[in-house]
Motif scaffolding. Structure first.
Motif, mmCIF file in Angstrom:
data_model
loop_
_atom_site.group_PDB
_atom_site.id
_atom_site.type_symbol
_atom_site.label_atom_id
_atom_site.label_comp_id
_atom_site.label_asym_id
_atom_site.label_seq_id
_atom_site.Cartn_x
_atom_site.Cartn_y
_atom_site.Cartn_z
ATOM 1 N N LEU B 10 0.964 -1.086 -0.135
ATOM 2 C CA LEU B 10 0.044 0.104 -0.024
ATOM 3 C C LEU B 10 0.747 1.284 -0.104
ATOM 4 O O LEU B 10 1.536 1.438 0.697
ATOM 5 N N ILE B 12 0.358 5.106 0.283
ATOM 6 C CA ILE B 12 -0.432 6.443 -0.122
ATOM 7 C C ILE B 12 0.372 7.673 0.008
ATOM 8 O O ILE B 12 1.445 7.838 0.409
ATOM 9 N N SER B 52 -9.035 5.441 7.581
ATOM 10 C CA SER B 52 -9.533 3.815 7.016
ATOM 11 C C SER B 52 -10.793 4.058 6.081
ATOM 12 O O SER B 52 -10.738 3.032 5.493
ATOM 13 N N LEU B 55 -9.902 4.664 2.638
ATOM 14 C CA LEU B 55 -9.048 3.682 1.977
ATOM 15 C C LEU B 55 -10.200 2.311 1.637
ATOM 16 O O LEU B 55 -9.898 1.858 0.517
ATOM 17 N N VAL B 68 -3.483 6.810 -4.024
ATOM 18 C CA VAL B 68 -3.414 5.576 -3.384
ATOM 19 C C VAL B 68 -2.944 4.139 -4.121
ATOM 20 O O VAL B 68 -4.023 4.349 -4.827
ATOM 21 N N TYR B 70 -2.519 0.304 -4.396
ATOM 22 C CA TYR B 70 -2.543 -0.890 -3.719
ATOM 23 C C TYR B 70 -2.217 -2.116 -4.770
ATOM 24 O O TYR B 70 -2.808 -1.912 -5.692
ATOM 25 N N ARG B 83 -12.114 -3.509 -3.779
ATOM 26 C CA ARG B 83 -11.138 -3.485 -3.023
ATOM 27 C C ARG B 83 -11.174 -4.429 -1.786
ATOM 28 O O ARG B 83 -10.078 -5.170 -1.663
#
Lengths: 480, 267
Positions: B10, B12, B52, B55, B68, B70, B83
Motif C-alpha cells: 500500500l 499512500i 481508514s 481506504l 493511493v 494498492y 477493494r
C-alpha cells in the motif's frame, strides 16, 4: 452516506413485461350501462341467474360511491371512458393448444409461462387469461382424473352451472363494496377451481393474468371451492404492458373451505407500476375473501405485491367454522410514486378460531405503503386467538410507511397480539456489506430478502426464488 | 517485521479528503510493505478513522487530492466491494447490525467473494461450515453466533470478535483495524489481539488505528505514526507510542501549531 441518486438508480430497473402483443382484438364500445352488462352476459351465453346477478350488482353499484378512506390519491376515474370487454379474436377455446393463436402462446412464453406440452412447468397446472378471456388451461385431463375441476370461470358457467349458482357471490356479495359491485356486474373471466371431498389436489394450480389492451378495464372473477377434507395450493401471477394511461383492474376472488378443507392462495402481483414520475400504471382495486365455512378448515393468503400504480387490497378470512384457521402473509414493495394500501381482515366468528398476520412493507423512492388490518372477534368466538406482526422497511428518505391496525373484540379473554416495527436500510449497512466484497445490488437484495424471509417461506417452492428475484429487480438501482 | 526488500502493498501519497464541505485529510503519505505492522495514533478528530474509511471507499468521503496505490494499482478508482475482493480489509470501529441477514450466510457470501478475487473456487455450504468452525477458534467465538443475524444484539466485544472472524475468513493482504480495541475489556482485548497476531504474517500487513497504547502492549508495531489535523506529524518505532503515552498529546499540539505558522519550513 451515499447520494440518493444511487438509491434512485438501484430502484429504477426497467419493467421487462411492458411489451404489447399485436393481436386483433374484439372490443365492445367504451362506456358502461345496463346494455353493456347484458351484452357481456350475452357474449358469454350465460344462464339467466347470472345475468340477474350482474344486473342486481350493477344497479347497486349505481347507488354506491367510490371509497375514499384509504391513504391513496388519484385523479377521479371516468368509468364511461373505459372498455369493459376485450378478447383476442380467435375461434372458441380449443381443446388442443395447437389451435391457439401462436402469438398468444408466444406472449406467455415471453412472460416465462410456457403453455405448450413439452415446456410446461412440471407439476403446475396453468390457466392463462389474456385481457377478458381465458385462452388455455393446462393439465386439465390429469386433474379431472382426480375429480378436480380447473377451468376458466366462463367455461364453468357453461359446464358446471350448478356449482357456480351455489357458490358465486356467497363470500363476496354483489353489493359488498364499490369495486366488488362493479366487478360483479361486468366480470369477464378468471379461474374456477373445485376440489371434491377428500381430495388433495395433486399439483399446484396457477392462473396467469395478462392485460394487453390499453383502454380496457380488467375484471376477473376467481372462485375456489374445497369440499370436506380437500386441499389445494393456488398461485396467481399478473403482468401488463406499459401505457401512459392508467388502467383499472378490479378483481374479486372468493374462496370457500368446508370442514377440514385447506386452501393456500398465493399471489405474485407485478402489474405495470407506472414510470418514475407516476405516469401510467394499473389501479389495482381488488376484493379477496375466503370463508372458512367448515370446522377445522384452513385458509392461507400469501401475497407479494410489487406492481401497480395503486394497490387497494385486503385479502380476508371469515373464520366461521369452529377451530378454523386464517393466515395472511404479505410483502408489499412500493417504489417511485407507487401507492399501496393493503392488509387483511380476520373476522373470527366461530369458537377457538385462530389467525396469523405477517405483513412486510418495503417503501423506496417517493412511494407510500400502508398496512391496514382488522382483527374482529365476535360474540361466539370464545377462545379465539390472533397474532399480528407488521414490519416496515424504508429505503432512502423520501418514502412513507404507515400501519393502521384495527382491533374489535367482543371477547374479554381473547388473546390478541400485535407487534410492529420500522427499519431503514442505511448507507452504513450497505457500506459494511460492500466492504466485505458484496456488490451493492446483492447487499440490498440480501437485506430485503432477510426482511421478507417469513413471508417467502410460505410461497410454493417454485415461486419463492422467483419472488426473491423479482424484489431484487424492482429495487435494482435504488438504495443509498 | 521490517524487510526493506519486501514488496510494497500500500502506497499512500499526499492523500486529501473531505466529508461534506469539511476537509479532514490534508496530505497523508504512508508506505506499507508486506510483513509490517503499522500503528496510526492520534486524538479524536485527527483524521485516523477518516483515513481508514477513505481506504475502504466509504461513499460519504470525497478524495480531493493525492493517490493511493494498492498492489501497484489505483485503489481509489475501485468500488468498495472490489477493494475487499482484492484483499483490503477494514475492521470497523462500530460494526453495524443487519437484522434478518444470517451471520453464517453473510460470512459465506463474503468469503466466496474474496475467494473469487483470489481466483479460487467457491466453497459450498458444507465446505464453508468446516472452514468457519475452524476459524472460530482464532477468536474463541461460540458457534451460536453464526445462527444469529449479522451483529444483531451482539455485545461490543462480540462485534469486535466477529470482525476478527471476518478477517480470519477473508485472508486480507492489508488489514486496516479501526479502533479495534475500543470498548473491549481486558479479556476481550487479549482475544482480539491474539487473533490479529495469529493472522499477521510475512505476506500481509496490518494498519492499527488506535487511540491508546494498551493495544500496542499486546501487538507490537514496526512503525508508529502520529496523526494530527489530517496529517502524519511524526513517524517512529514502537518507542514513539510509549513516548506519547508518557507525554500525552500536548506536545503534538505544540508541534502542530508550529507547523501551521510556518509550514514551508517544517515540511
Amino acid at each position: 452516506m451515499a447520494s440518493s441518486a444511487t438509491v434512485g438508480d438501484l430502484v429504477s430497473q426497467p419493467y421487462k413485461y411492458g411489451f404489447v402483443t399485436d393481436i386483433e382484438t374484439e372490443k365492445i364500445a367504451k362506456g358502461l350501462d345496463e346494455d353493456v352488462v347484458r351484452l357481456i352476459s350475452a357474449k358469454k351465453m350465460e344462464p339467466a341467474f347470472l345475468l340477474d346477478f350482474r344486473l342486481r350488482s350493477f344497479r347497486q353499484w349505481l347507488q354506491m360511491e367510490e371509497p375514499d378512506w384509504a391513504s391513496l390519491g388519484h385523479p377521479p376515474i371516468d368509468y364511461q371512458e373505459m372498455i369493459y370487454y376485450a378478447a383476442p379474436k380467435q375461434q372458441e377455446k380449443k381443446a388442443s393448444l395447437d389451435e391457439v393463436d401462436p402469438k398468444l402462446l408466444e406472449t406467455f412464453e415471453k412472460l416465462g409461462i410456457p403453455l405448450s406440452e413439452q415446456k410446461r412447468l412440471s407439476n403446475v397446472a396453468v390457466d392463462a387469461v389474456f385481457d377478458s378471456v381465458s385462452i388455455a388451461t393446462t393439465y386439465r385431463e390429469k386433474l379431472a382424473e382426480h375429480g378436480v375441476i380447473f377451468c376458466s370461470i366462463s367455461e364453468a358457467v357453461k359446464d358446471h352451472a350448478d356449482l357456480i349458482e351455489t357458490y358465486l357471490g356467497t363470500v363476496v356479495p354483489g353489493n359488498d363494496n364499490y369495486f366488488a359491485a362493479l366487478n360483479s356486474a361486468v366480470f369477464s373471466d378468471g379461474s374456477f377451481v373445485f376440489i371434491p371431498k377428500g381430495v388433495a389436489c395433486p399439483m399446484e394450480l396457477s392462473t396467469y393474468f395478462r392485460i394487453n389492451s390499453g383502454d380496457t378495464g380488467q375484471f376477473e372473477r376467481t372462485l375456489i371451492v374445497a369440499e370436506e377434507g380437500a386441499s389445494v395450493s393456488y398461485l396467481e401471477g399478473c403482468t401488463a404492458p406499459m401505457f401512459d394511461t392508467n388502467q383499472l383492474h378490479a378483481a374479486v376472488v372468493e374462496l370457500v373451505a368446508l370442514d377440514d378443507a385447506s386452501i393456500k392462495y398465493s399471489t405474485v402481483q407485478n402489474w405495470y407500476a407506472g414510470d418514475e414520475n407516476g405516469k401510467g400504471g394499473i389501479y389495482n382495486f381488488v376484493t379477496k375473501r375466503g370463508q372458512c365455512r367448515g370446522d377445522r378448515s384452513h385458509i392461507s393468503w400469501t401475497q407479494v405485491e410489487t406492481g401497480s400504480a395503486i394497490t387497494w387490497k385486503y385479502p380476508s378470512c371469515v373464520l366461521q367454522g369452529a377451530d378454523s384457521v386464517g393466515e395472511f402473509y404479505s410483502v408489499a414493495l412500493t417504489n417511485h410514486r407507487q401507492q399501496a394500501d393493503t392488509g387483511t381482515k380476520m373476522i373470527h366468528v366461530g369458537p377457538r378460531t385462530r389467525s396469523t398476520i405477517v405483513s412486510k412493507g418495503i417503501s423506496a423512492g417517493h412511494s407510500s405503503n400502508s398496512y391496514r388490518g382488522l382483527v374482529q372477534l365476535g360474540p361466539k368466538a370464545v377462545g379465539a386467538r390472533n397474532y399480528s406482526q407488521c414490519d416496515s422497511m424504508l429505503i432512502g428518505d423520501q418514502a412513507a410507511a404507515n400501519t393502521y391496525p384495527y382491533i374489535r373484540s367482543q371477547q374479554p379473554d381473547a388473546s390478541i397480539e400485535h407487534e410492529a416495527s420500522t427499519c431503514r436500510i442505511s448507507a452504513d449497512q450497505l457500506f459494511y456489506l460492500q466492504s466485505r466484497g458484496i456488490a451493492f445490488e446483492e447487499a440490498v437484495s440480501m437485506m430485503v430478502s432477510g426482511f421478507c424471509r417469513d413471508v417467502f417461506n410460505q410461497l410454493p417452492m417454485e415461486f419463492a426464488a422467483e419472488a426473491d428475484k423479482l424484489l431484487a429487480l424492482k429495487l435494482e438501482g435504488s438504495v443509498g | 517485521m521490517i524487510r526493506p526488500d519486501a514488496p510494497v502493498l500500500l502506497e499512500i501519497h499526499d492523500l486529501q479528503a473531505r466529508v461534506e464541505d469539511q476537509p479532514i485529510l490534508k496530505g497523508v503519505s504512508l508506505t506499507v510493505r508486506a510483513g509490517e505492522i503499522h500503528a496510526v495514533m492520534g486524538r479524536n478528530g485527527s483524521g485516523k478513522s477518516t483515513l481508514s474509511k477513505v481506504l475502504a471507499g466509504h461513499p460519504a468521503y470525497t478524495v480531493t487530492g493525492g493517490t493511493v496505490h494498492y498492489l501497484g494499482e489505483d485503489l481509489l478508482s475501485l468500488e468498495p466491494e472490489l477493494r475487499a475482493r482484492a484483499g483490503l480489509f477494514l475492521g470497523f470501529q462500530y460494526p453495524v447490525e443487519i437484522p434478518g441477514v444470517s451471520n453464517l450466510e453473510f460470512l459465506r457470501v463474503a468469503t466466496n467473494a474474496r475467494r473469487a478475487g483470489k481466483g479460487e473456487e467457491e466453497l459450498d455450504t458444507f465446505a464453508f461450515e468446516d472452514l468457519v468452525r475452524e476459524r472460530l477458534q482464532v477468536v474463541q467465538m461460540d458457534p451460536a453466533f453464526l445462527e444469529r443475524s449479522v451483529n444483531e444484539g451482539f455485545s461490543g466485544g462480540e462485534k469486535k470478535r466477529n470482525e476478527i472472524l471476518q478477517m480470519a475468513l477473508l485472508d486480507p493482504l492489508v488489514a486496516v483495524l479501526d479502533e479495534t480495541d475500543s470498548g473491549l475489556d481486558i479479556d476481550a482485548l487479549r482475544i482480539v489481539a491474539g487473533g490479529v497476531n495469529h493472522l499477521a504474517g510475512p505476506d500481509n500487513a496490518t494498519l492499527l488505528i488506535t487511540h491508546y497504547q494498551r493495544l500496542l502492549d499486546v501487538i507490537t508495531p514496526d512503525y508508529v505514526h502520529v496523526m494530527a489535523a489530517g496529517r502524519i506529524l511524526r513517524t517512529g518505532g514502537k518507542e514513539l507510542a510509549l513516548e506519547l503515552e508518557e507525554r500525552g498529546y500536548d506536545w503534538v499540539d505544540a508541534e502542530l501549531a508550529a507547523l501551521e505558522r510556518t509550514p514551508a519550513e517544517v515540511l
